[in-house]
Design a protein around this motif. Structure first.
Motif, short mmCIF file in Angstrom:
data_model
loop_
_atom_site.label_atom_id
_atom_site.label_comp_id
_atom_site.label_asym_id
_atom_site.label_seq_id
_atom_site.Cartn_x
_atom_site.Cartn_y
_atom_site.Cartn_z
N GLY A 393 57.07 63.66 44.40
CA GLY A 393 58.32 63.85 43.66
C GLY A 393 59.46 63.06 44.28
O GLY A 393 59.51 62.86 45.50
N LEU A 394 60.35 62.58 43.43
CA LEU A 394 61.53 61.84 43.88
C LEU A 394 62.51 62.80 44.52
O LEU A 394 62.92 63.79 43.91
N LEU A 395 62.92 62.50 45.76
CA LEU A 395 63.79 63.39 46.52
C LEU A 395 65.18 62.80 46.66
O LEU A 395 65.38 61.59 46.58
N ALA A 396 66.15 63.69 46.87
CA ALA A 396 67.50 63.30 47.25
C ALA A 396 67.73 63.78 48.68
O ALA A 396 67.11 64.74 49.13
N THR A 397 68.62 63.09 49.40
CA THR A 397 68.82 63.46 50.81
C THR A 397 69.33 64.88 50.96
O THR A 397 69.02 65.55 51.94
#
Length: 932
Positions: A393-397
């Motif tokens: 999955g695409l993560l954000a910081t």
């Protein structure tokens, strides 16, 4: 070992022959060719030999069933019955080992879990191939790698109905494991999964099992199974979804169930603390902290090492202090809204190092019941720390937060409530003399240190633990090659002109042939000017309709698209483009003469006058060269805007070949180029003459890319029932997926559900389903038709029959239910019943202050409700908006009071990057099951 005949054994002692009429349909009874095998201590605790039992000599017949007795541990590389041909005839294994024995087949790690990734097994050298059934319920434990290829379809007796029936045993793929701790890695070819008779049943029994079931499509170049990631357009996936033919029952125990890639399975995790992970075929993110470089290829040298930097030598690492004047601090890690417990950070002589902080973070992640299933924390070079996501999955910081909590000053008068609040916030309390002792340790005057200074030191240390993605240095060249501009310089040419003079007249229809093309003439005016105009007009019409048609200029054929045709008085002019001449290696038109043939005419003859040729000079097109060397590492270069993948093992010639193949006849700088290479790494790019003087082609490479993770490209449509226990479920991240979380039973414990997507559900739109059908069973009292399931508005005053209602619980308010102080953690079914049936009201819509009423039903009916109490403001829970307690509420007849309330369980859905619960936006269409 002994053999039995497949069609039964004929009694050779004699026979009686007689006939009897019968109207019953004849039946054929088919038995497998079977052998009994006794194995004892094969492999001596490590991987041993291959068991290959052939069949009839010089034939392609083999043994179809092994009945194996395994004593004192058996570990085989493979089990086959090859025969003289290439087919493996083994279809079924029946196994017994005794309660303490084990049986393993294939590549397994020699550790207590014996778990190896399915894609690491070379199925040309080991594992089970095309074994459809394993019966191991009488064995102690098993660890099996198995691949069922499309070769098994030749065994099928396909039925006309297209539905699996009990007699379709040839099409059954059945793995019945032990009551011990088992490992099963099972890959099944997609052609098999979409066959109308196929039915897959995996039962892992009790024990702590690890089960992987995966759709595959043949083998990779490494002879491992190829993970199948398909979109909804894949025919096999559509068929498999319709068949709904995969069931996995994990039984009791702390199990792992994995279904990588695309597919639709029914998964029953059973009792115990289970981990279920569906799909997970996307990329996984990596975070780095306290790092001199983000390049994970340089940071991660060994994930199993302890901190590998000496504190005394590392204080200047990253130009940042590595030792801080604080102590008695705690750390908490939150990932996607799932929080660890508070972990106390060790300190030495009232100081704390980054090494000690790292070890506390590792403990918070790797020893947490939930986070350890989602992340892995490890030391890197120096005092750097890495946290790797175990899920795609695409993560954000901001989805990963590391919070260091300082201690608070000593308070001799702390109340019990204040203590509870402090502990919930993660603050330890200093003792009466901690500050004095710390001043002495720091060799400073007594009274210098205070909690404010400690807070500042903690803040400074936290700066090293702000989330940052790791990177991959993907640059294949240390020194990039550059293009040699103007290897051949552009030189503009001049157009060549050929003039055809018409000197004869025509008074009737006829033809004339120019450059091999016949022109019809029908002008009747006996005028050479008109004749010339007619020739030009006819050729220009042909040019418009067929620009690739050529005219012969001597031996050179030139397309009309490169010729400008005009007429003036009695002359037709043919102007040939100098750029075309340059692109086609025609130096000039000197000496080239168009072919002119006299046609027939009614009336006066048509004649041709003198043909005048004016020389032209061809344009010199530009070409550029690029000289490539062997790359330093695998990666991608971009040449003129076109990506070319290269390998560290490529020679210069191979790189040149790849670049030539990628660029030839592609558009660079707005022009379609011709590209050649000299088989030694030198690539020549020739631009068309019309492109003029072209800027140098650029060669670039991406120096590094953030390892942010990506969503899966697979479609995951599984139905998962977690059962009871403290379970962790990760759903598919694919944009086409519709996974279903099926909830049954009561007192199910705490279930963590990752990647749930709320919102209107449609086929292949990525939204998931929350199946409360076991509770929402209300029917119309008159028609007995099911009442439609709905989602009531948050904090609704009236709860609708057969609905799911979310009620906000605020732990920050003074809350009493039936004169009992209640927190979210202590909230029980009895509290909920008392609240519903009580009379408390309040202006603020928080749970204990709300006069919650049930909808009155019809006489002699039962109404059902699911109430999700949302822990949205619990102190110490600010990083997790996704915790709910679910209750099943019933009422009878026309009463608006609760007749019964039962706790279903606690569910944690986590928190999005935007800070919302993943359950926000829940609608009625989320309350279904099995969207394919």
């Amino acid at each position: 070992m002994g053999y039995s005949n497949r069609d039964g054994i004929i009694d050779q002692s004699g026979f009686t022959l007689f006939a009897q009429m019968s109207d019953s349909e004849a039946q054929t009874i088919t038995k497998l060719i079977t052998t009994n095998v006794e194995l004892d201590n094969i492999g001596y605790g490590s991987q041993g030999a291959t068991l290959d039992i052939g069949g009839q000599s010089n034939s392609d017949k083999g043994v179809e069933e092994f009945k194996i007795t395994a004593k004192n541990g058996v570990w085989l590389t493979a089990a086959v019955s090859q025969g003289a041909g290439e087919n493996n005839h083994l279809e079924r294994i029946e196994l017994q080992t005794g309660s303490n024995g084990y049986f393993r087949v294939g590549t397994q790690k020699n550790d207590p879990n014996h778990v190896v990734a399915l894609v690491d097994q070379d199925f040309t050298k080991g594992g089970l191939v095309d074994v459809q059934q394993v019966e191991a319920s009488n064995a102690g434990s098993v660890a099996i790698n198995s691949w069922v290829s499309d070769a098994v379809l030749s065994r099928y007796d396909l039925k006309d109905t297209g539905l699996f029936t009990t007699d379709d045993t040839d099409a059954l793929i059945d793995y019945n494991l032990t009551s011990g701790n088992d490992v099963l890695n099972l890959a099944i070819d997609t052609d098999v999964l979409e066959a109308v008779d196929t039915k897959v049943a995996v039962k892992s029994g009790d024990g702590n099992d690890v089960v992987t079931v995966m759709a595959s499509n043949g083998l990779t170049g490494d002879k491992a199974v190829a993970l199948q990631v398909n979109t909804a357009a894949a025919g096999w996936l559509v068929n498999q979804q319709l068949l709904d033919n995969i069931t996995i029952d994990a039984g009791a125990g702390n199990d792992w169930v994995l279904t990588p890639g695309a597919g639709a399975a029914i998964i029953n995790a059973g009792a115990g603390n289970d981990v279920v992970r569906v799909d997970n075929a996307g990329d996984r993110g990596v975070f780095v902290f306290n790092n001199a470089t983000t390049d994970i290829q340089k940071l991660v040298t060994n994930q199993d090492i302890v901190s590998n930097s000496d504190d005394a030598l590392s204080n200047g690492a990253n130009d940042t202090a590595q030792t801080y004047n604080f102590f008695k601090a705690q750390v908490q890690v939150s990932f996607k809204g799932f929080e660890s417990k508070f972990v106390t950070i060790d300190s030495t002589n009232y100081q704390t190092t980054t090494k000690q902080i790292n070890q506390a973070i590792k403990k918070a992640v790797n020893e947490d019941a939930v986070l350890s299933k989602l992340m892995f924390a490890h030391d890197n070079e120096g005092n750097a720390l890495g946290l790797e996501s175990l899920i795609d999955g695409l993560l954000a910081t901001n989805e990963l937060v590391i919070d260091i909590i300082p201690p608070v000053a000593f308070d001799a008068n702390e109340t019990a409530a204040a203590k509870a609040a402090r502990e919930k916030a993660g603050n330890l309390m200093l003792t009466t003399d901690d500050l004095t002792k710390a001043d002495a340790a720091y060799k400073q005057a007594t009274g210098t240190l205070n909690t404010g200074a400690i807070d500042t030191a903690v803040t400074n240390a936290e700066g090293l633990y702000a989330s940052e993605f790791g990177t991959i240095n993907s640059a294949p060249y240390t020194t990039l090659p550059t293009a040699t501009n103007d290897a051949t310089a552009y030189v503009a040419g001049t157009n060549g002109v050929v003039t055809l003079t018409v000197s004869a007249e025509t008074t009737g229809a006829g033809t004339v042939t120019v450059g091999g093309r016949t022109i019809s003439l029908d002008d009747l005016t006996a005028d050479v000017n008109n004749t010339a105009a007619e020739i030009a007009a006819e050729l220009n019409l042909l040019k418009t309709n067929s620009p690739t048609t050529t005219l012969a200029f001597g031996a050179t054929n030139i397309p009309l698209s490169a010729i400008t045709i005009a007429n003036a008085l009695a002359a037709v002019t043919f102007t040939v483009d100098a750029n075309w001449m340059g692109d086609n290696s025609v130096a000039n038109l000197t000496g080239l003469t168009p072919v002119f043939a006299l046609g027939t005419a009614t009336g006066a003859a048509v004649g041709a006058g003198a043909v005048v040729t004016t020389p032209g000079t061809a344009t010199t097109p530009e070409s550029q060269t690029i000289t490539f060397a062997s790359p330093d590492k695998d990666g991608t270069i971009t040449v003129g805007g076109i990506n070319v993948a290269v390998l560290a093992t490529d020679t210069a010639a191979q790189v040149g070949d790849k670049v030539q193949a990628a660029l030839h006849e592609q558009t660079i700088g707005g022009q379609v180029v011709s590209v050649t290479d000299n088989n030694a790494g030198v690539v020549t790019i020739k631009f068309p003459a019309v492109g003029g003087d072209v800027a140098a082609v650029t060669v670039t490479q991406v120096a590094s890319t953030n390892v942010t993770g990506t969503a899966s490209g697979a479609e995951s449509d599984n139905v998962i029932n977690l059962g009871s226990g403290q379970d962790v479920l990760t759903l598919g991240t694919g944009a086409l997926s519709n996974d279903t979380v099926q909830i049954t039973g009561y007192d199910n414990g705490v279930n963590t559900i990752v990647n749930f997507t709320a919102g209107a559900v449609a086929d292949n739109n990525g939204a998931d389903l929350l199946d409360f059908n076991a509770y929402l069973t209300s029917v119309n009292a008159t028609t007995k038709a099911p009442i439609a399931k709905t989602v009531s508005a948050d904090n609704a005053d009236v709860v609708v029959d057969n609905s799911v209602t979310i009620i906000e619980f605020n732990d920050g308010t003074a809350l009493e239910i039936a004169d009992v102080a209640v927190t979210f953690d202590s909230l029980t079914a009895a509290n909920v019943k008392a609240m519903i049936n009580g009379t408390e009201v309040g202006g603020t819509h928080y749970f204990g202050e709300l006069d919650l009423n049930l909808t009155a039903g019809a006489a002699n009916s039962t109404s059902n409700y699911v109430i999700l109490v949302h822990d949205n403001a619990q102190v110490g829970n600010e990083n997790n908006e996704g915790v709910y307690k679910a209750f099943h509420v019933t009422s009878t007849g026309t009463s608006t009071d609760a007749a019964d309330v039962k706790l279903i369980g606690t569910f944690d859905f986590g928190e999005t990057a935007a800070g919302n619960s993943y359950l926000d936006g829940l609608v009625a269409s989320n309350l279904g099951q099995g969207i394919a």
